[in-house]
Write a protein that holds these residues in place. Sequence first.
Motif, PDB file in Angstrom:
ATOM      1  N   GLU A 109       0.816  -1.220   0.000  1.00 42.46           N
ATOM      2  CA  GLU A 109       0.000   0.000   0.000  1.00 42.46           C
ATOM      3  C   GLU A 109       0.844   1.263   0.000  1.00 42.46           C
ATOM      4  O   GLU A 109       0.518   2.245  -0.660  1.00 42.46           O
ATOM      5  CB  GLU A 109      -0.936   0.003   1.216  1.00 42.46           C
ATOM      6  N   LEU A 110       1.954   1.256   0.751  1.00 41.74           N
ATOM      7  CA  LEU A 110       2.793   2.447   0.859  1.00 41.74           C
ATOM      8  C   LEU A 110       3.964   2.452  -0.125  1.00 41.74           C
ATOM      9  O   LEU A 110       4.770   3.387  -0.126  1.00 41.74           O
ATOM     10  CB  LEU A 110       3.311   2.596   2.291  1.00 41.74           C
ATOM     11  N   ASP A 111       4.056   1.383  -0.931  1.00 42.27           N
ATOM     12  CA  ASP A 111       5.112   1.248  -1.932  1.00 42.27           C
ATOM     13  C   ASP A 111       6.499   1.362  -1.305  1.00 42.27           C
ATOM     14  O   ASP A 111       7.358   2.144  -1.744  1.00 42.27           O
ATOM     15  CB  ASP A 111       4.930   2.290  -3.051  1.00 42.27           C
ATOM     16  N   ILE A 112       6.697   0.577  -0.239  1.00 34.71           N
ATOM     17  CA  ILE A 112       7.994   0.489   0.430  1.00 34.71           C
ATOM     18  C   ILE A 112       8.297  -0.994   0.655  1.00 34.71           C
ATOM     19  O   ILE A 112       7.426  -1.845   0.476  1.00 34.71           O
ATOM     20  CB  ILE A 112       8.027   1.266   1.777  1.00 34.71           C
ATOM     21  N   THR A 113       9.514  -1.314   1.051  1.00 30.58           N
ATOM     22  CA  THR A 113       9.871  -2.716   1.270  1.00 30.58           C
ATOM     23  C   THR A 113       9.359  -3.186   2.640  1.00 30.58           C
ATOM     24  O   THR A 113       9.101  -2.372   3.538  1.00 30.58           O
ATOM     25  CB  THR A 113      11.403  -2.913   1.241  1.00 30.58           C
ATOM     26  N   GLN A 114       9.250  -4.497   2.790  1.00 28.87           N
ATOM     27  CA  GLN A 114       8.857  -5.050   4.085  1.00 28.87           C
ATOM     28  C   GLN A 114       9.884  -4.701   5.155  1.00 28.87           C
ATOM     29  O   GLN A 114       9.534  -4.467   6.310  1.00 28.87           O
ATOM     30  CB  GLN A 114       8.700  -6.573   3.999  1.00 28.87           C
ATOM     31  N   ARG A 115      11.141  -4.658   4.755  1.00 32.69           N
ATOM     32  CA  ARG A 115      12.201  -4.301   5.704  1.00 32.69           C
ATOM     33  C   ARG A 115      11.990  -2.883   6.232  1.00 32.69           C
ATOM     34  O   ARG A 115      12.161  -2.600   7.420  1.00 32.69           O
ATOM     35  CB  ARG A 115      13.557  -4.439   5.011  1.00 32.69           C
ATOM     36  N   THR A 116      11.593  -1.985   5.351  1.00 28.39           N
ATOM     37  CA  THR A 116      11.314  -0.601   5.755  1.00 28.39           C
ATOM     38  C   THR A 116      10.098  -0.543   6.667  1.00 28.39           C
ATOM     39  O   THR A 116      10.083   0.196   7.655  1.00 28.39           O
ATOM     40  CB  THR A 116      11.114   0.296   4.511  1.00 28.39           C
ATOM     41  N   VAL A 117       9.080  -1.346   6.353  1.00 31.33           N
ATOM     42  CA  VAL A 117       7.888  -1.416   7.212  1.00 31.33           C
ATOM     43  C   VAL A 117       8.299  -1.849   8.614  1.00 31.33           C
ATOM     44  O   VAL A 117       7.908  -1.236   9.611  1.00 31.33           O
ATOM     45  CB  VAL A 117       6.829  -2.385   6.635  1.00 31.33           C
ATOM     46  N   LYS A 118       9.117  -2.898   8.696  1.00 35.56           N
ATOM     47  CA  LYS A 118       9.569  -3.391  10.000  1.00 35.56           C
ATOM     48  C   LYS A 118      10.356  -2.325  10.754  1.00 35.56           C
ATOM     49  O   LYS A 118      10.208  -2.179  11.972  1.00 35.56           O
ATOM     50  CB  LYS A 118      10.419  -4.658   9.826  1.00 35.56           C
ATOM     51  N   ALA A 119      11.180  -1.572  10.039  1.00 32.01           N
ATOM     52  CA  ALA A 119      11.961  -0.502  10.676  1.00 32.01           C
ATOM     53  C   ALA A 119      11.030   0.586  11.226  1.00 32.01           C
ATOM     54  O   ALA A 119      11.222   1.073  12.343  1.00 32.01           O
ATOM     55  CB  ALA A 119      12.948   0.093   9.682  1.00 32.01           C
ATOM     56  N   HIS A 120      10.006   0.950  10.440  1.00 30.54           N
ATOM     57  CA  HIS A 120       9.041   1.956  10.904  1.00 30.54           C
ATOM     58  C   HIS A 120       8.281   1.446  12.130  1.00 30.54           C
ATOM     59  O   HIS A 120       8.080   2.190  13.094  1.00 30.54           O
ATOM     60  CB  HIS A 120       8.048   2.316   9.796  1.00 30.54           C
ATOM     61  N   ILE A 121       7.867   0.184  12.094  1.00 29.66           N
ATOM     62  CA  ILE A 121       7.117  -0.384  13.220  1.00 29.66           C
ATOM     63  C   ILE A 121       7.981  -0.409  14.471  1.00 29.66           C
ATOM     64  O   ILE A 121       7.523  -0.052  15.561  1.00 29.66           O
ATOM     65  CB  ILE A 121       6.575  -1.783  12.854  1.00 29.66           C
ATOM     66  N   SER A 122       9.226  -0.795  14.322  1.00 29.59           N
ATOM     67  CA  SER A 122      10.143  -0.806  15.463  1.00 29.59           C
ATOM     68  C   SER A 122      10.295   0.599  16.047  1.00 29.59           C
ATOM     69  O   SER A 122      10.279   0.788  17.268  1.00 29.59           O
ATOM     70  CB  SER A 122      11.499  -1.351  15.008  1.00 29.59           C
ATOM     71  N   SER A 123      10.407   1.596  15.184  1.00 26.51           N
ATOM     72  CA  SER A 123      10.530   2.984  15.630  1.00 26.51           C
ATOM     73  C   SER A 123       9.243   3.447  16.329  1.00 26.51           C
ATOM     74  O   SER A 123       9.301   4.122  17.362  1.00 26.51           O
ATOM     75  CB  SER A 123      10.829   3.883  14.428  1.00 26.51           C
ATOM     76  N   ILE A 124       8.098   3.071  15.779  1.00 25.94           N
ATOM     77  CA  ILE A 124       6.798   3.421  16.387  1.00 25.94           C
ATOM     78  C   ILE A 124       6.711   2.833  17.785  1.00 25.94           C
ATOM     79  O   ILE A 124       6.348   3.518  18.745  1.00 25.94           O
ATOM     80  CB  ILE A 124       5.632   2.931  15.500  1.00 25.94           C
ATOM     81  N   PHE A 125       7.039   1.549  17.914  1.00 28.13           N
ATOM     82  CA  PHE A 125       6.989   0.889  19.224  1.00 28.13           C
ATOM     83  C   PHE A 125       7.886   1.611  20.224  1.00 28.13           C
ATOM     84  O   PHE A 125       7.508   1.855  21.360  1.00 28.13           O
ATOM     85  CB  PHE A 125       7.415  -0.577  19.119  1.00 28.13           C
ATOM     86  N   SER A 126       9.080   1.972  19.768  1.00 29.43           N
ATOM     87  CA  SER A 126      10.036   2.648  20.647  1.00 29.43           C
ATOM     88  C   SER A 126       9.519   4.021  21.072  1.00 29.43           C
ATOM     89  O   SER A 126       9.546   4.368  22.254  1.00 29.43           O
ATOM     90  CB  SER A 126      11.378   2.784  19.926  1.00 29.43           C
ATOM     91  N   LYS A 127       9.015   4.793  20.131  1.00 32.55           N
ATOM     92  CA  LYS A 127       8.544   6.149  20.434  1.00 32.55           C
ATOM     93  C   LYS A 127       7.288   6.153  21.306  1.00 32.55           C
ATOM     94  O   LYS A 127       7.065   7.091  22.070  1.00 32.55           O
ATOM     95  CB  LYS A 127       8.269   6.914  19.130  1.00 32.55           C
ATOM     96  N   LEU A 128       6.450   5.119  21.164  1.00 34.19           N
ATOM     97  CA  LEU A 128       5.207   5.072  21.942  1.00 34.19           C
ATOM     98  C   LEU A 128       5.324   4.155  23.160  1.00 34.19           C
ATOM     99  O   LEU A 128       4.354   3.927  23.868  1.00 34.19           O
ATOM    100  CB  LEU A 128       4.038   4.632  21.049  1.00 34.19           C
ATOM    101  N   HIS A 129       6.521   3.606  23.368  1.00 33.92           N
ATOM    102  CA  HIS A 129       6.809   2.771  24.550  1.00 33.92           C
ATOM    103  C   HIS A 129       5.894   1.551  24.657  1.00 33.92           C
ATOM    104  O   HIS A 129       5.324   1.274  25.712  1.00 33.92           O
ATOM    105  CB  HIS A 129       6.753   3.605  25.834  1.00 33.92           C
ATOM    106  N   VAL A 130       5.740   0.839  23.538  1.00 37.64           N
ATOM    107  CA  VAL A 130       4.993  -0.420  23.528  1.00 37.64           C
ATOM    108  C   VAL A 130       5.888  -1.512  22.954  1.00 37.64           C
ATOM    109  O   VAL A 130       6.903  -1.215  22.321  1.00 37.64           O
ATOM    110  CB  VAL A 130       3.675  -0.316  22.728  1.00 37.64           C
ATOM    111  N   ASN A 131       5.497  -2.764  23.175  1.00 35.93           N
ATOM    112  CA  ASN A 131       6.331  -3.885  22.729  1.00 35.93           C
ATOM    113  C   ASN A 131       5.797  -4.624  21.511  1.00 35.93           C
ATOM    114  O   ASN A 131       6.519  -5.377  20.884  1.00 35.93           O
ATOM    115  CB  ASN A 131       6.486  -4.905  23.859  1.00 35.93           C
TER     116      ASN A 131
END
Length: 201
Positions: A169-191
Amino acid sequence: MKTIFFSTDVDTINEWKSRHDVKDLLEVTNCDALLQVLSTLKEYIIVSDYDSVSHSINKMLASNTLPDKFIVLEKVPEIITGKSLILKGIKAYGNARMLKIHYQQMIETVKGGKIWTYPELTLALAKEAKRSSISDEAEALIEHRLTEKEKEVIYAILEGLTNDAIASELDITQRTVKAHISSIFSKLHVNDRVSLILLLK
């Protein structure tokens, strides 16, 4: 870490023992015995049988005395039951007759301080927390802490999309999606995704 099987049904406990080959195991059949055992342990995971001890579990939930790392398994899991239990603090909910590989994944997830649910329940939780239903406070948190791309990813997660679908949907790689998700989890303090969904509800 000690595993505690909590059930009044001896057949269920025996089935879990043979199916999952659990080491360092204790068996308890009532709430008093459970509390007594917990008073002697520092590290444990409780695997409970909702079919036989639901009354005790609901009593602990109502009195806010639920022990940490508490897993609920049910012979016929229902999404509505799972949503309710997860929202009340249960760390995992699933099928009492799950395969050994899924049992091990669940245990490792809970040991790591995360919440585990089966895919259909995770999707149901995500759909319930769609962008339109998140609180104003959650919207403000997203706006202040996340980049534009991370916002796109988080709203895709709330739509229940998988990493693969988000990448498409966002026209990015799965690796990039995982990196964004990891950053989101870190910034919002969830696991994990379930914790993220619970935060934003």
